[in-house]
Design an enzyme around this catalytic site. Structure first.
Site, PDB file in Angstrom:
ATOM      1  N   ASP A  39      -7.747  18.818 -14.035  1.00 15.29           N
ATOM      2  CA  ASP A  39      -8.052  17.477 -14.537  1.00 15.29           C
ATOM      3  C   ASP A  39      -7.657  17.469 -16.017  1.00 15.29           C
ATOM      4  OD1 ASP A  39      -9.247  15.214 -15.628  1.00 15.29           O
ATOM      5  OD2 ASP A  39     -10.997  15.293 -14.314  1.00 15.29           O
TER       6      ASP A  39
ATOM      7  N   ARG B 291       0.853  -1.197   0.000  1.00 19.93           N
ATOM      8  CA  ARG B 291       0.000   0.000   0.000  1.00 19.93           C
ATOM      9  C   ARG B 291       0.884   1.241   0.000  1.00 19.93           C
ATOM     10  NH1 ARG B 291      -1.293   1.838   4.562  1.00 19.93           N
ATOM     11  NH2 ARG B 291      -1.970  -0.130   5.501  1.00 19.93           N
TER      12      ARG B 291
ATOM     13  N   TYR C 290     -16.987  16.470 -15.245  1.00 18.90           N
ATOM     14  CA  TYR C 290     -17.409  15.070 -15.234  1.00 18.90           C
ATOM     15  C   TYR C 290     -18.427  14.852 -14.102  1.00 18.90           C
ATOM     16  CZ  TYR C 290     -17.177  10.088 -14.286  1.00 18.90           C
ATOM     17  OH  TYR C 290     -17.507   8.788 -14.027  1.00 18.90           O
TER      18      TYR C 290
ATOM     19  N   LYS D  43      -8.457   6.430 -19.069  1.00 19.14           N
ATOM     20  CA  LYS D  43      -8.792   6.911 -20.404  1.00 19.14           C
ATOM     21  C   LYS D  43      -7.573   6.853 -21.321  1.00 19.14           C
ATOM     22  CE  LYS D  43     -12.821   7.497 -18.546  1.00 19.14           C
ATOM     23  NZ  LYS D  43     -12.755   7.961 -17.221  1.00 19.14           N
TER      24      LYS D  43
HETATM   25  C1  LIG Z   1     -12.671  14.110 -17.007  1.00 21.20           C
HETATM   26  C2  LIG Z   1     -12.809  12.956 -16.059  1.00 21.20           C
HETATM   27  N1  LIG Z   1     -12.301  13.065 -14.826  1.00 21.20           N
HETATM   28  C3  LIG Z   1     -12.392  12.063 -13.928  1.00 21.20           C
HETATM   29  C4  LIG Z   1     -13.033  10.875 -14.246  1.00 21.20           C
HETATM   30  C5  LIG Z   1     -13.131   9.776 -13.215  1.00 21.20           C
HETATM   31  O1  LIG Z   1     -12.200   8.782 -13.505  1.00 21.20           O
HETATM   32  P1  LIG Z   1     -12.403   7.227 -13.138  1.00 21.20           P
HETATM   33  O2  LIG Z   1     -13.586   6.744 -13.910  1.00 21.20           O
HETATM   34  O3  LIG Z   1     -11.106   6.615 -13.543  1.00 21.20           O
HETATM   35  O4  LIG Z   1     -12.632   7.163 -11.668  1.00 21.20           O
HETATM   36  C6  LIG Z   1     -13.574  10.717 -15.522  1.00 21.20           C
HETATM   37  C7  LIG Z   1     -14.265   9.480 -15.890  1.00 21.20           C
HETATM   38  O5  LIG Z   1     -14.931   9.402 -16.900  1.00 21.20           O
HETATM   39  C8  LIG Z   1     -13.455  11.794 -16.455  1.00 21.20           C
HETATM   40  O6  LIG Z   1     -13.975  11.707 -17.692  1.00 21.20           O
END
Ligand SMILES: Cc1ncc(COP(=O)(O)O)c(C=O)c1O
Length: 405
Positions: free
Chosen positions: A196, A72, A124, A221
């Site tokens: 992000d 961890r 998101y 992604k």
């Molecule tokens: C722009 C963005 N940020 C954060 C996330 C969250 O990521 P995760 O699905 O890996 O938890 C997503 C998921 O689609 C996203 O599109």
């Protein structure tokens, strides 16, 4: 970087720093392959990092270990990925988490009850849910505001403001937020700026270079790139901030497993090639949709009439593979029919894989945002979001043509 070690002994710091800085002078494409990757397998010199599928590490005497004591806190495969993440984002420290949301969760845990966050209102849906359904309940206040004009942010700053949360391009409206202006404001008011960078990836923009303090990725992604893993990442430059985030990563424990770390590290090695094709195909799809008489709006930052095209041109090296559109008449059922009819595009959550995906945000990714709220930001009933993959463009356009017409 394995931050746990960084803060231990000077010898360890020097060793790790040597490893980490492999890649600092490389260009981006070389960094995706070699960044932070030196002496990755002292045992057998394997070229790819081994998957250290282990919980723990034998100690000769209490504390007598070779840098890792419990997975961890640190794992060599994860450390190889974390070094790569730091290299490709021009940061100093990378931290990998079990999902993008786990990474965001770690950032918000830097705050305490009473603190305030200014976040973009077009983000998101899962981030919005985390902020409003978990952290608001723990006493943190969020202001969701339009950031197309980043100067707007200053109107919401007060003595409790601690963090600006930016997503650019945004999901799913593909708005572009000016990171440099956000950084100017955050520095002026002594706030943290987190970006992000999931949609853009470090191939298109490096937020730390524009003055951000924290870069976040849903590595699920484009970084992973093959829709076979769920993972999150944070990258920072500042030692004190890295130390706090490492503490949260270890204390809260939302780490990723070594097999997933291996997969994302492998994905990163072709990020530049994939992104180049995503951008080419994204551009072709955006232009096709723009010329289709059944389509009302096409959201893609490469169009000169995109509201923040000039900022996109300046802060990104290309426009990415995400394209959203609405149909004339804004009919919910018609949008559902289109996504059902697609054959090469797969109707699915997620984005950024080699295969093209289509989503209907109102009923999928953004279903957790109330209709009135989502419509304010443009997430209307007919909005369809495409993650344009790296297939032959003729096949993608033919598929859209048959599904729409
Ligand atoms: C722009 C963005 N940020 C954060 C996330 C969250 O990521 P995760 O699905 O890996 O938890 C997503 C998921 O689609 C996203 O599109």
């Amino acid at each position: 970087m394995n931050i746990q070690l960084l803060f231990k002994t000077t010898t360890q710091i020097n060793n790790l720093t040597n490893t980490l800085f492999v890649g600092t002078n490389m260009k981006f494409n070389t960094k995706t392959i070699h960044g932070g990757q030196k002496d990755i397998d002292p045992a057998y010199n394997s070229v790819m990092p081994p998957i250290y599928q282990t919980t723990t590490y034998a100690q000769s005497t209490p504390g007598g270990h070779k840098g890792f004591e419990y997975s961890r806190s640190g794992n060599p495969t994860r450390a190889a990925l974390e070094n790569s993440l730091a290299a490709i984002e021009n940061g100093k420290f990378g931290l990998a988490f079990g999902s993008g949301l786990a990474a965001i969760d770690a950032v918000i845990k830097l705050l305490k009850p009473g603190d305030e966050v200014i976040s973009t209102n077009d983000l998101y849906g899962g981030s919005y849910r985390l902020f409003t359904k978990i952290f608001e309940g723990l006493g943190i206040k969020f202001h969701f505001i339009g950031m197309n004009n980043a100067n707007n942010i200053e109107n919401y700053i007060n003595k409790n403001t601690k963090l600006i949360w930016v997503e650019t391009p945004t999901n799913p409206m593909i708005n572009i937020i000016d990171i440099k202006t956000c950084a100017f404001i955050s520095k002026k008011h002594n706030l943290l700026l987190a970006v992000d960078n999931t949609f853009a990836t470090p191939y298109l923009q490096n937020p730390l270079d524009h003055g951000a303090d924290i870069v976040m990725h849903s590595a699920t992604k484009y970084l992973g790139g093959h829709s076979d893993v769920v993972m999150g990442a944070l990258i920072v430059k500042d030692d004190a901030l890295a130390k706090k985030l490492y503490f949260i990563q270890n204390a809260s424990g939302a780490i990723c497993g070594p097999q997933d770390a291996f997969l994302v590290l492998r994905g990163i090695k072709t990020l530049h090639l994939r992104m180049q094709r995503h951008c080419e195909n994204g551009k072709a799809v955006a232009h096709y949709l723009q010329n289709n008489p059944k389509i009302e709006n096409v959201y893609w930052p490469g169009f000169e009439n995109h509201p923040n095209h000039e900022i996109a041109k300046e802060q990104m090296s290309d426009y990415g593979g995400m394209v959203s559109f609405t149909t004339i008449g804004n009919n919910y059922n018609e949008a559902i029919k289109i996504v059902e009819n697609l054959k090469v595009f797969t109707l699915a959550e997620s984005l950024g894989g080699v295969e093209s995906l289509a989503g209907h945000p109102a009923s999928m990714t953004h279903a957790s945002i109330p209709k009135e709220e989502r419509e304010k930001t443009g997430v209307v009933d007919s909005l369809i979001r495409l993650s344009v993959g790296i297939e032959d463009i003729e096949d993608l356009i033919e598929d859209l043509e048959q599904a729409i017409n």
